[in-house]
Design a protein around this motif. Sequence first.
Motif, mmCIF file in Angstrom:
data_model
loop_
_atom_site.group_PDB
_atom_site.id
_atom_site.type_symbol
_atom_site.label_atom_id
_atom_site.label_comp_id
_atom_site.label_asym_id
_atom_site.label_seq_id
_atom_site.Cartn_x
_atom_site.Cartn_y
_atom_site.Cartn_z
ATOM 1 N N UNK A 178 0.776 -1.114 0.106
ATOM 2 C CA UNK A 178 0.110 0.046 -0.177
ATOM 3 C C UNK A 178 1.140 1.430 0.051
ATOM 4 N N UNK A 179 0.515 2.148 -1.041
ATOM 5 C CA UNK A 179 1.382 3.572 -0.973
ATOM 6 C C UNK A 179 2.772 3.463 -1.755
ATOM 7 N N UNK A 180 3.130 2.296 -2.082
ATOM 8 C CA UNK A 180 4.278 1.884 -2.870
ATOM 9 C C UNK A 180 4.005 2.058 -4.331
ATOM 10 N N UNK A 181 5.132 1.499 -5.018
ATOM 11 C CA UNK A 181 5.033 1.299 -6.221
ATOM 12 C C UNK A 181 4.118 0.200 -6.827
ATOM 13 N N UNK A 182 3.467 0.623 -7.962
ATOM 14 C CA UNK A 182 2.483 -0.228 -8.577
ATOM 15 C C UNK A 182 2.471 -0.565 -10.004
ATOM 16 N N UNK A 183 1.989 -1.278 -10.728
ATOM 17 C CA UNK A 183 2.194 -1.678 -12.073
ATOM 18 C C UNK A 183 0.717 -1.668 -12.722
ATOM 19 N N UNK A 184 0.352 -1.133 -13.642
ATOM 20 C CA UNK A 184 -0.797 -1.324 -14.485
ATOM 21 C C UNK A 184 -0.236 -1.810 -15.980
ATOM 22 N N UNK A 185 -1.032 -3.103 -16.061
ATOM 23 C CA UNK A 185 -0.888 -3.640 -17.360
ATOM 24 C C UNK A 185 -2.016 -3.572 -18.171
ATOM 25 N N UNK A 186 -2.011 -2.797 -19.244
ATOM 26 C CA UNK A 186 -3.411 -2.348 -19.986
ATOM 27 C C UNK A 186 -3.086 -3.063 -21.487
ATOM 28 N N UNK A 187 -4.009 -4.049 -21.719
ATOM 29 C CA UNK A 187 -4.126 -4.297 -23.110
ATOM 30 C C UNK A 187 -5.370 -3.531 -23.889
ATOM 31 N N UNK A 188 -4.814 -3.112 -25.028
ATOM 32 C CA UNK A 188 -5.649 -2.007 -25.822
ATOM 33 C C UNK A 188 -6.164 -2.728 -27.184
ATOM 34 N N UNK A 189 -6.884 -1.989 -27.923
ATOM 35 C CA UNK A 189 -7.527 -2.295 -29.124
ATOM 36 C C UNK A 189 -6.579 -2.116 -30.601
ATOM 37 N N UNK A 190 -5.543 -1.045 -30.219
ATOM 38 C CA UNK A 190 -4.786 -0.598 -31.358
ATOM 39 C C UNK A 190 -3.401 -0.205 -30.465
ATOM 40 N N UNK A 191 -2.494 -0.113 -31.724
ATOM 41 C CA UNK A 191 -1.003 0.227 -31.007
ATOM 42 C C UNK A 191 -1.043 1.733 -30.655
ATOM 43 N N UNK A 192 -0.411 1.999 -29.397
ATOM 44 C CA UNK A 192 -0.541 3.223 -28.913
ATOM 45 C C UNK A 192 0.727 4.062 -29.315
ATOM 46 N N UNK A 193 0.335 5.168 -29.956
ATOM 47 C CA UNK A 193 1.306 6.212 -30.607
ATOM 48 C C UNK A 193 2.243 6.828 -29.700
ATOM 49 N N UNK A 194 3.306 7.421 -30.115
ATOM 50 C CA UNK A 194 4.211 8.094 -29.303
ATOM 51 C C UNK A 194 3.787 9.197 -28.481
ATOM 52 N N UNK A 195 2.801 10.104 -29.098
ATOM 53 C CA UNK A 195 2.170 11.237 -28.412
ATOM 54 C C UNK A 195 1.590 10.841 -27.244
ATOM 55 N N UNK A 196 0.750 9.588 -27.190
ATOM 56 C CA UNK A 196 0.205 9.210 -26.025
ATOM 57 C C UNK A 196 1.121 8.750 -24.922
ATOM 58 N N UNK A 197 2.327 7.896 -25.377
ATOM 59 C CA UNK A 197 3.028 7.686 -24.354
ATOM 60 C C UNK A 197 3.674 8.939 -23.761
ATOM 61 N N UNK A 198 4.066 10.042 -24.449
ATOM 62 C CA UNK A 198 4.716 11.249 -23.763
ATOM 63 C C UNK A 198 3.671 11.640 -23.009
ATOM 64 N N UNK A 199 2.261 11.804 -23.074
ATOM 65 C CA UNK A 199 1.506 12.387 -22.198
ATOM 66 C C UNK A 199 1.405 11.584 -20.758
ATOM 67 N N UNK A 200 1.358 10.220 -20.976
ATOM 68 C CA UNK A 200 1.323 9.358 -19.849
ATOM 69 C C UNK A 200 2.517 9.715 -19.008
ATOM 70 N N UNK A 201 3.761 9.735 -19.669
ATOM 71 C CA UNK A 201 5.144 9.771 -18.654
ATOM 72 C C UNK A 201 5.137 11.122 -18.285
ATOM 73 N N UNK A 202 4.152 12.238 -18.660
ATOM 74 C CA UNK A 202 4.466 13.610 -18.079
ATOM 75 C C UNK A 202 3.357 13.560 -16.653
ATOM 76 N N UNK A 203 2.676 12.588 -16.526
ATOM 77 C CA UNK A 203 1.783 12.132 -15.258
ATOM 78 C C UNK A 203 2.836 12.464 -13.986
ATOM 79 N N UNK A 204 2.410 13.039 -13.064
ATOM 80 C CA UNK A 204 3.255 13.226 -11.953
ATOM 81 C C UNK A 204 3.453 11.818 -11.033
ATOM 82 N N UNK A 205 2.473 10.893 -11.339
ATOM 83 C CA UNK A 205 2.715 9.873 -10.375
ATOM 84 C C UNK A 205 3.026 8.631 -11.316
#
Length: 220
Positions: free
Chosen positions: A184-211
């Motif tokens: 609880x309150x430490x590191x966590x991992x989301x494993x997310x399967x999606x319907x299409x390949x994720x583009x670089x612009x989406x990865x960049x937005x995700x990496x900018x999230x503070x958490x």
Amino acid sequence: MKYKSVFEIIGPVMIGPSSSHTAGAARIGKMARELFGREPKWANISFYGSFAKTYKGHGTDVALIGGLMDFETDDERIINAFEHAKKKKIKIRIREEEAVTDHPNTARILIGDDNGEMELVGISIGGGKIEIIELNGFELKLTGHHPAILVVHDDRFGAIAAVSNILASHKINIGHMDVSRKDIGQMALMTIEVDQNVEEVVLKELKQLPEVTQVTRIAN
């Protein structure tokens, strides 16, 4: 287990005598390389159960090593994977483990280079299909059948919603999601399967999230 077509029941085009012990092993190795993001300089491989008892006769060892070098299941270079690894100066160690695991076709792989290391556990579930069930101490279920992203993040309120909102804003549909945390309150991992390949612009937005501390993309 569900199959989409008769060809999945027959098994994949491959080098070797067994879809579970050869093609499956190659795909575990290939998935390890993809998650690591580059070709490793060394690999410590532990085989359990049926893998440990029959890996030499079924070519499980050469198949997995071939996968680490990005060889496909039908690549004839798999037969001489040890020699190819030696030419590339990739150091390989293999252990036969006696511990009992939940699945008979189990491999634990620790790979690395001068910039870091990664450990995962993979199982071969039949017909060349695999699952990655552990990654750096996190439990997960990653099949490689669909595009996916792995998000390492702080275990705090709103983290899952923040990631989901970014995917929704780009009209990316989530097919399956697992969340694993070490405590609880430490590191966590989301494993997310999606319907299409994720583009670089989406990865960049995700990496900018503070958490969020790391994002890895698995293409399909």
